[in-house]
Design an enzyme around this catalytic site. Sequence first.
Site, mmCIF file in Angstrom:
data_model
loop_
_atom_site.group_PDB
_atom_site.id
_atom_site.type_symbol
_atom_site.label_atom_id
_atom_site.label_comp_id
_atom_site.label_asym_id
_atom_site.label_seq_id
_atom_site.Cartn_x
_atom_site.Cartn_y
_atom_site.Cartn_z
ATOM 1 C CB VAL A 16 -1.800 0.303 1.225
ATOM 2 C CG1 VAL A 16 -2.443 -1.050 1.533
ATOM 3 C CG2 VAL A 16 -1.102 0.853 2.469
ATOM 4 C CE LYS A 107 -4.608 3.320 9.830
ATOM 5 N NZ LYS A 107 -3.220 3.417 9.488
ATOM 6 C CD GLU A 131 -6.078 -8.885 11.077
ATOM 7 O OE1 GLU A 131 -5.552 -8.174 11.958
ATOM 8 O OE2 GLU A 131 -6.749 -9.894 11.339
ATOM 9 C CB VAL A 134 -5.510 -2.969 13.996
ATOM 10 C CG1 VAL A 134 -4.783 -2.896 15.334
ATOM 11 C CG2 VAL A 134 -6.848 -2.297 14.092
ATOM 12 N N GLY A 188 7.546 5.067 3.762
ATOM 13 C CA GLY A 188 6.127 4.756 3.532
ATOM 14 C C GLY A 188 5.395 4.304 4.790
ATOM 15 C CG ASP A 202 -2.138 5.552 12.907
ATOM 16 O OD1 ASP A 202 -2.692 5.478 11.799
ATOM 17 O OD2 ASP A 202 -1.505 4.614 13.412
ATOM 18 C CE LYS A 206 -2.517 1.823 13.018
ATOM 19 N NZ LYS A 206 -1.093 2.119 12.885
HETATM 20 P P1 NAP Z 1 -1.447 6.907 -0.150
HETATM 21 O O1 NAP Z 1 -0.139 6.381 -0.592
HETATM 22 O O2 NAP Z 1 -1.579 8.384 0.029
HETATM 23 O O3 NAP Z 1 -2.559 6.401 -1.197
HETATM 24 C C1 NAP Z 1 -3.871 6.893 -1.215
HETATM 25 C C2 NAP Z 1 -4.492 6.527 -2.548
HETATM 26 O O4 NAP Z 1 -5.857 6.935 -2.554
HETATM 27 C C3 NAP Z 1 -3.829 7.193 -3.743
HETATM 28 O O5 NAP Z 1 -3.752 6.315 -4.833
HETATM 29 C C4 NAP Z 1 -4.777 8.363 -4.100
HETATM 30 O O6 NAP Z 1 -4.790 8.684 -5.464
HETATM 31 C C5 NAP Z 1 -6.114 7.776 -3.693
HETATM 32 N N1 NAP Z 1 -7.037 8.812 -3.268
HETATM 33 C C6 NAP Z 1 -6.964 9.599 -2.168
HETATM 34 N N2 NAP Z 1 -8.008 10.444 -2.107
HETATM 35 C C7 NAP Z 1 -8.748 10.182 -3.203
HETATM 36 C C8 NAP Z 1 -9.956 10.738 -3.714
HETATM 37 N N3 NAP Z 1 -10.593 11.739 -3.088
HETATM 38 N N4 NAP Z 1 -10.447 10.221 -4.864
HETATM 39 C C9 NAP Z 1 -9.808 9.228 -5.526
HETATM 40 N N5 NAP Z 1 -8.656 8.654 -5.071
HETATM 41 C C10 NAP Z 1 -8.144 9.147 -3.943
HETATM 42 O O7 NAP Z 1 -1.889 6.251 1.239
HETATM 43 P P2 NAP Z 1 -1.456 4.805 1.822
HETATM 44 O O8 NAP Z 1 -0.221 4.952 2.650
HETATM 45 O O9 NAP Z 1 -1.485 3.809 0.740
HETATM 46 O O10 NAP Z 1 -2.644 4.543 2.881
HETATM 47 C C11 NAP Z 1 -3.910 4.149 2.429
HETATM 48 C C12 NAP Z 1 -4.736 3.675 3.610
HETATM 49 O O11 NAP Z 1 -4.074 2.577 4.222
HETATM 50 C C13 NAP Z 1 -4.932 4.712 4.726
HETATM 51 O O12 NAP Z 1 -6.196 4.522 5.315
HETATM 52 C C14 NAP Z 1 -3.858 4.348 5.737
HETATM 53 O O13 NAP Z 1 -4.184 4.732 7.048
HETATM 54 C C15 NAP Z 1 -3.883 2.840 5.612
HETATM 55 N N6 NAP Z 1 -2.672 2.180 6.043
HETATM 56 C C16 NAP Z 1 -1.477 2.598 5.567
HETATM 57 C C17 NAP Z 1 -0.328 1.937 5.991
HETATM 58 C C18 NAP Z 1 1.027 2.358 5.519
HETATM 59 O O14 NAP Z 1 2.019 1.865 6.100
HETATM 60 N N7 NAP Z 1 1.147 3.183 4.485
HETATM 61 C C19 NAP Z 1 -0.429 0.873 6.893
HETATM 62 C C20 NAP Z 1 -1.703 0.469 7.350
HETATM 63 C C21 NAP Z 1 -2.809 1.129 6.912
HETATM 64 P P3 NAP Z 1 -3.492 9.313 -6.198
HETATM 65 O O15 NAP Z 1 -2.468 8.228 -6.146
HETATM 66 O O16 NAP Z 1 -3.919 9.629 -7.603
HETATM 67 O O17 NAP Z 1 -3.121 10.512 -5.401
HETATM 68 N N1 HSE Z 2 1.081 5.261 9.780
HETATM 69 C C1 HSE Z 2 0.798 4.000 10.364
HETATM 70 C C2 HSE Z 2 1.917 3.634 11.322
HETATM 71 C C3 HSE Z 2 0.690 2.951 9.284
HETATM 72 O O1 HSE Z 2 2.960 4.294 11.310
HETATM 73 O O2 HSE Z 2 1.745 2.719 12.111
HETATM 74 C C4 HSE Z 2 0.063 1.705 9.786
HETATM 75 O O3 HSE Z 2 -1.274 1.884 10.099
#
Ligand code: NAP
Ligand code: HSE
Length: 426
Positions: A16, A107, A131, A134, A188, A202, A206
């Site tokens: 993200v 979330k 926003e 969810v 992703g 999850d 939400k």
């Molecule tokens: P991700 O790809 O695993 O990215 C997490 C990032 O946070 C990485 O850059 C990681 O660093 C950094 N990080 C994690 N722990 C850390 C720590 N202790 N200290 C410093 N940096 C740290 O996860 P994501 O999919 O982007 O999701 C991020 C958030 O968005 C989550 O809360 C997730 O629930 C939410 N979200 C995700 C999606 C989706 O579709 N992916 C949709 C809606 C909401 P490194 O890169 O160096 O490891």
């Molecule tokens: N892992 C979550 C999903 C990302 O599959 O809906 C969005 O919050």
Amino acid sequence: MASVDVGVGLLGYGTVGSAVSRMLAESGDEIERATGHRLTVVRALVRDPAKNRDFAPGDDVLTDDFAALRDDPRVDVVAEVMGGIEPAGGYVRELLRAGKPVVSANKQLVAREGADLFAIASAAGVQLRFEASVCAAVPVVKVLRESLVAENVHRVLGIVNGTTNFVLSRMARGGTYAEALAEAQALGYAEPDPTDDVTGADAAAKIAILATVAFGSRVLLDDVPYRGIETIEPAHVAAAASFGMALKLIGIATLTEGAVDVRVQPAFVENAHPLASVEGSSNVVVLQGDAIREVTLGGPGAGGIETASAVVADLVSVVGTSGTGFLQNDACWRELPRLDPAGWRAPFYVHLAVADRPGVLGHAAATFAKHDVSIAQLVQHLEGGRAALDLVLHDAPIGSVEAALDELSRSPEMLRRPFIAPVIAA
Ligand code: NAP
Ligand code: HSE
């Protein structure tokens, strides 16, 4: 009009975070034209600054030192796209106390610790927006908080997890659970650890957030009983199709006579219902209220750029509304009691795996009758001395249905624990 430079800090630069950075860079001109603000990522906190990134940040943007972001005077607003409770929660608190507005896609954090975080934001007089936490790209929080602010919303029903909907859609077309989950991870959609997706945690976070905003009363993750998709078998998916329904993981929040019930479970959704045809990683939320009757919102529910769209919208809202009032407040203004969970009513689908012996069907029917539960439809499949019974029950309290199933589970003819799912009528 002279443009205002706004420095953005990112907690996280993964799926993200890198997509937010890309969107701010590639859509910077459009955002500036529309808002008069130029948003630029100036700092991003990661674990490993040396890692390759999907979208390269500017020089010296990445850091593994939180203080370097917190104390950077160029950072005007922060997006928390890191995930997890700690250290993310501690960082968000520190930033709010330091007077930095925060938008979060997390979330689990908002659903567990929202009360404390909003109190800190309120005391510091800065905004905390969520926003993206969810339904990714679907602007459901904004609609509930702004468009429906005067509406008495009494039911929220939704497919709020893209990963599980993607897996169930694939299974409905004959794919296996394991293949579909691996594909969702590669795209992703899944959380870094997909356990939260498949167990329903999850979705529970939400729907807790949506219930809180819709009903104006705090619903915490711990208030939400949830079941996921790990126990779903191809036979359950096929049974749904044979009854003219689709098997979906559904979050349901209801406000009945002043009491709240919020839950997540696999459900059989009649094909004519708007949730039945939701495919892949899409999310759809149905809002029901007095004046609106029913409003349905849908779109991409997971993925980097899809979620970035909501994060960027929140960042733009922060810069566009700072100091203008109610939107920086906690959405909660009252405490509502919880409905007795056993009293929650629905028609139910039940799958029983039983021995194919005389009297077994009669015993099942008699046990339901004893608990005042009536059978609407029944289909039986026979295979090698076993019978699979697919039943649709009339509307009944879940407590009565579960009591009947507990009793049946104790009888020797029952070969496995029964599977139960509410039916959502069109
Ligand atoms: P991700 O790809 O695993 O990215 C997490 C990032 O946070 C990485 O850059 C990681 O660093 C950094 N990080 C994690 N722990 C850390 C720590 N202790 N200290 C410093 N940096 C740290 O996860 P994501 O999919 O982007 O999701 C991020 C958030 O968005 C989550 O809360 C997730 O629930 C939410 N979200 C995700 C999606 C989706 O579709 N992916 C949709 C809606 C909401 P490194 O890169 O160096 O490891
Ligand atoms: N892992 C979550 C999903 C990302 O599959 O809906 C969005 O919050």
